[in-house]
Design an enzyme around this catalytic site. Structure first.
Site, mmCIF file in Angstrom:
data_model
loop_
_atom_site.group_PDB
_atom_site.id
_atom_site.type_symbol
_atom_site.label_atom_id
_atom_site.label_comp_id
_atom_site.label_asym_id
_atom_site.label_seq_id
_atom_site.Cartn_x
_atom_site.Cartn_y
_atom_site.Cartn_z
ATOM 1 N N LYS A 103 23.230 23.083 57.181
ATOM 2 C CA LYS A 103 24.225 23.307 56.129
ATOM 3 C C LYS A 103 23.512 23.690 54.836
ATOM 4 O O LYS A 103 22.296 23.506 54.722
ATOM 5 C CB LYS A 103 25.107 22.069 55.943
ATOM 6 C CG LYS A 103 24.399 20.792 55.542
ATOM 7 C CD LYS A 103 25.306 19.581 55.802
ATOM 8 C CE LYS A 103 24.586 18.297 55.534
ATOM 9 N NZ LYS A 103 25.036 17.595 54.357
ATOM 10 N N ARG A 111 33.641 8.246 52.855
ATOM 11 C CA ARG A 111 33.786 9.685 52.590
ATOM 12 C C ARG A 111 34.781 10.237 53.616
ATOM 13 O O ARG A 111 35.964 10.000 53.483
ATOM 14 C CB ARG A 111 32.401 10.336 52.659
ATOM 15 C CG ARG A 111 32.285 11.694 52.044
ATOM 16 C CD ARG A 111 30.844 12.162 51.927
ATOM 17 N NE ARG A 111 30.153 12.342 53.194
ATOM 18 C CZ ARG A 111 28.924 12.833 53.331
ATOM 19 N NH1 ARG A 111 28.225 13.173 52.269
ATOM 20 N NH2 ARG A 111 28.362 12.971 54.495
ATOM 21 N N HIS A 130 28.666 8.070 59.795
ATOM 22 C CA HIS A 130 27.523 8.436 58.935
ATOM 23 C C HIS A 130 27.125 7.225 58.102
ATOM 24 O O HIS A 130 27.983 6.548 57.530
ATOM 25 C CB HIS A 130 27.943 9.603 58.033
ATOM 26 C CG HIS A 130 26.812 10.236 57.281
ATOM 27 N ND1 HIS A 130 25.647 10.647 57.888
ATOM 28 C CD2 HIS A 130 26.668 10.530 55.963
ATOM 29 C CE1 HIS A 130 24.846 11.177 56.974
ATOM 30 N NE2 HIS A 130 25.431 11.120 55.801
ATOM 31 N N ARG A 153 21.246 13.541 63.991
ATOM 32 C CA ARG A 153 21.593 14.670 63.110
ATOM 33 C C ARG A 153 20.474 14.791 62.075
ATOM 34 O O ARG A 153 20.438 14.083 61.076
ATOM 35 C CB ARG A 153 22.945 14.421 62.440
ATOM 36 C CG ARG A 153 24.086 14.230 63.432
ATOM 37 C CD ARG A 153 25.432 14.218 62.726
ATOM 38 N NE ARG A 153 25.531 13.220 61.679
ATOM 39 C CZ ARG A 153 25.974 11.978 61.846
ATOM 40 N NH1 ARG A 153 26.353 11.552 63.042
ATOM 41 N NH2 ARG A 153 26.032 11.141 60.833
ATOM 42 N N TYR A 199 11.739 31.495 24.447
ATOM 43 C CA TYR A 199 12.873 31.193 23.571
ATOM 44 C C TYR A 199 12.655 29.897 22.802
ATOM 45 O O TYR A 199 12.250 28.887 23.376
ATOM 46 C CB TYR A 199 14.150 31.044 24.402
ATOM 47 C CG TYR A 199 14.633 32.330 25.015
ATOM 48 C CD1 TYR A 199 14.999 33.410 24.217
ATOM 49 C CD2 TYR A 199 14.739 32.462 26.391
ATOM 50 C CE1 TYR A 199 15.454 34.602 24.786
ATOM 51 C CE2 TYR A 199 15.202 33.645 26.957
ATOM 52 C CZ TYR A 199 15.555 34.703 26.150
ATOM 53 O OH TYR A 199 16.009 35.881 26.716
ATOM 54 N N CYS A 205 12.997 30.686 31.231
ATOM 55 C CA CYS A 205 14.064 31.669 30.995
ATOM 56 C C CYS A 205 14.870 31.874 32.280
ATOM 57 O O CYS A 205 14.573 31.275 33.308
ATOM 58 C CB CYS A 205 13.465 33.009 30.572
ATOM 59 S SG CYS A 205 12.265 32.916 29.249
ATOM 60 N N ASP A 254 14.984 34.510 34.256
ATOM 61 C CA ASP A 254 14.270 35.231 35.317
ATOM 62 C C ASP A 254 12.759 35.059 35.248
ATOM 63 O O ASP A 254 12.044 35.584 36.103
ATOM 64 C CB ASP A 254 14.553 36.739 35.212
ATOM 65 C CG ASP A 254 16.013 37.003 34.929
ATOM 66 O OD1 ASP A 254 16.839 36.618 35.769
ATOM 67 O OD2 ASP A 254 16.328 37.554 33.850
HETATM 68 C C1 LIG Z 1 27.314 13.862 58.270
HETATM 69 C C2 LIG Z 1 25.865 14.152 58.071
HETATM 70 N N1 LIG Z 1 25.011 13.946 59.072
HETATM 71 C C3 LIG Z 1 23.696 14.188 58.942
HETATM 72 C C4 LIG Z 1 23.156 14.653 57.764
HETATM 73 C C5 LIG Z 1 21.675 14.880 57.649
HETATM 74 O O1 LIG Z 1 21.120 13.970 56.757
HETATM 75 P P1 LIG Z 1 19.583 14.010 56.362
HETATM 76 O O2 LIG Z 1 19.368 15.293 55.666
HETATM 77 O O3 LIG Z 1 19.402 12.836 55.478
HETATM 78 O O4 LIG Z 1 18.832 13.933 57.651
HETATM 79 C C6 LIG Z 1 24.005 14.849 56.682
HETATM 80 C C7 LIG Z 1 23.453 15.322 55.416
HETATM 81 O O5 LIG Z 1 23.802 14.965 54.354
HETATM 82 C C8 LIG Z 1 25.398 14.591 56.836
HETATM 83 O O6 LIG Z 1 26.251 14.790 55.826
#
Ligand SMILES: Cc1ncc(COP(=O)(O)O)c(C=O)c1O
Length: 384
Positions: free
Chosen positions: A39, A136, A166, A220, A265, A312, A314
């Site tokens: 993601k 969440r 999670h 994950r 700047y 700055c 860029d």
């Molecule tokens: C639902 C869920 N699972 C897994 C992850 C992966 O977490 P991490 O990057 O701490 O391994 C995230 C990341 O925020 C998440 O939102």
């Protein structure tokens, strides 16, 4: 023809990525599936390039935040299984099914919308999300987890492939809150398993590192696949992760500025004697935050040098040690050069944030250049 003309790049080591994935494979209980969290443009590393390589390294699943991210991967030819970890609205359900994208399910009305989809030979895969204490996404325990799981299983056109939760505090040394969440999850997980749901999952990087037995059937993996640790409190030394990203550029102008010469700047920096100054073609619009002004250092010739004056949009300036300099020297802003390293954590500390945000901040206009065995093998301009 080159696809970019700027010497500022994020160099992405596919060797380091492969090393980190293999390290987690060894570390996790046998048979644990691995999901690569790609993601947010793969935490800034370039989603398509990372997704492709992670799948080639044997990762079982990809994770994204939104349906749009999943569709973008499909458009770029990524065929592996993808789970959307966040919310998918009713209008996205049909295309998710058509594109074989799995969704997280945690709302009755979305289940009802799935039941109303036009008939299809394909079933929509879902992973039911339970809130065990992250507050969440996910159903609360009082929302009758078992009943919801049962209703989803009974809905035609749906394939319940997973149930997940999670953890909110897996990256802390004290595991009591994670244990509480884990214990809450166990009962629902056992019920789902008994109903034949194949993938029950609950772990992120920190869980994988510290409490691999609490990750369930699939880890994950996010931040640590990129070679970074979720916090300073996890016990990561046994994994010896390798950072995947280096942010580097070159000096594009060098000058021996006279004494009392203002730099950038607001002339926050003024030379005291004659000083060599180097201009770098990177600035806050690249995700190299202006809030690093007066704090950050860069690596030149394997040594730390200060960023001088205001960063700055860029460009920014560095001090160049010595009496003579020519433009075109490599400068590293994040990563290793020689024996010195500027870590994402160091940048995060300057900004009062975490390493995750530092790599996520890197702007689209910074080319991601993928390197394997020391060779430039692809870049995100080519990958589209
Ligand atoms: C639902 C869920 N699972 C897994 C992850 C992966 O977490 P991490 O990057 O701490 O391994 C995230 C990341 O925020 C998440 O939102």
């Amino acid at each position: 023809m080159s696809l970019y003309y700027r010497p500022t790049i994020a160099e992405i080591s596919l060797d380091a990525l492969g090393h980190n994935i293999a390290a987690f494979r060894r570390h996790m209980p046998t048979g644990t599936l691995l999901m690569a969290s790609v993601k947010a443009n793969a935490y800034g590393h370039g989603a398509a390039g990372i997704a492709r390589e992670a799948l080639a390294c044997g990762v079982d699943y990809l994770g994204v935040a939104f349906l749009d991210e999943a569709l973008q991967l499909r458009r770029k030819g990524i065929r592996g299984p993808i789970l959307v970890l966040g919310y998918v609205p009713p209008e996205g359900l049909e295309i998710a099914r058509e594109q074989e994208i799995t969704i997280a399910l945690f709302r009755e009305d979305i289940l009802a919308a799935i039941a109303m989809l036009p008939a299809s030979a394909q079933r929509l895969k879902v992973h039911i999300k339970l809130d065990t204490g992250m507050g969440r996404l996910g159903l609360l325990p009082e929302q009758d987890w078992r009943g919801f799981i049962r209703r989803v299983l009974a809905t035609s056109g749906v394939e319940v492939e997973g149930v997940f939760t999670h953890f909110a505090r897996a990256d802390e040394r004290d595991k009591s809150y994670t244990r509480l969440q884990h214990d809450r999850f166990v009962e629902a997980a056992e019920y789902a398993r008994a109903q034949g749901v194949p993938i029950i999952h609950s772990g992120n990087s920190a869980t994988g590192i510290d409490t691999p037995d609490w990750a369930g059937g699939m880890l994950r993996l996010g931040i640590s696949m990129y070679g970074l640790y979720p916090s300073g409190e996890v016990e990561g030394s046994s994994l010896a992760l390798q950072p995947v990203l280096r942010l580097k550029t070159q000096t594009v102008m060098v000058k021996s500025a006279p004494p009392d010469w203002g730099i950038s700047y607001g002339t926050r920096y003024v030379t005291s004697g004659r000083e060599w100054i180097g201009t770098l073609p990177i600035g806050y619009a690249d995700g190299y935050s202006r809030m690093l002004t007066g704090k950050a250092e860069a690596l030149l010739r394997g040594q730390r040098v200060p960023i001088l004056g205001t960063i700055c949009m860029d460009q920014c300036m560095i001090a160049i040690p010595g009496d003579v300099a020519e433009p075109g020297e490599e400068v590293v802003l994040i990563g290793r050069q020689g024996d010195e390293t500027i870590s994402a954590e160091e940048i995060a500390d300057h900004l009062g944030t975490i390493n995750y945000e530092v790599t996520c901040m890197l702007a689209d206009r910074v080319p991601r250049v993928y390197v394997k065995d020391g060779q430039h093998v692809a870049d995100n301009r080519l990958l589209g």
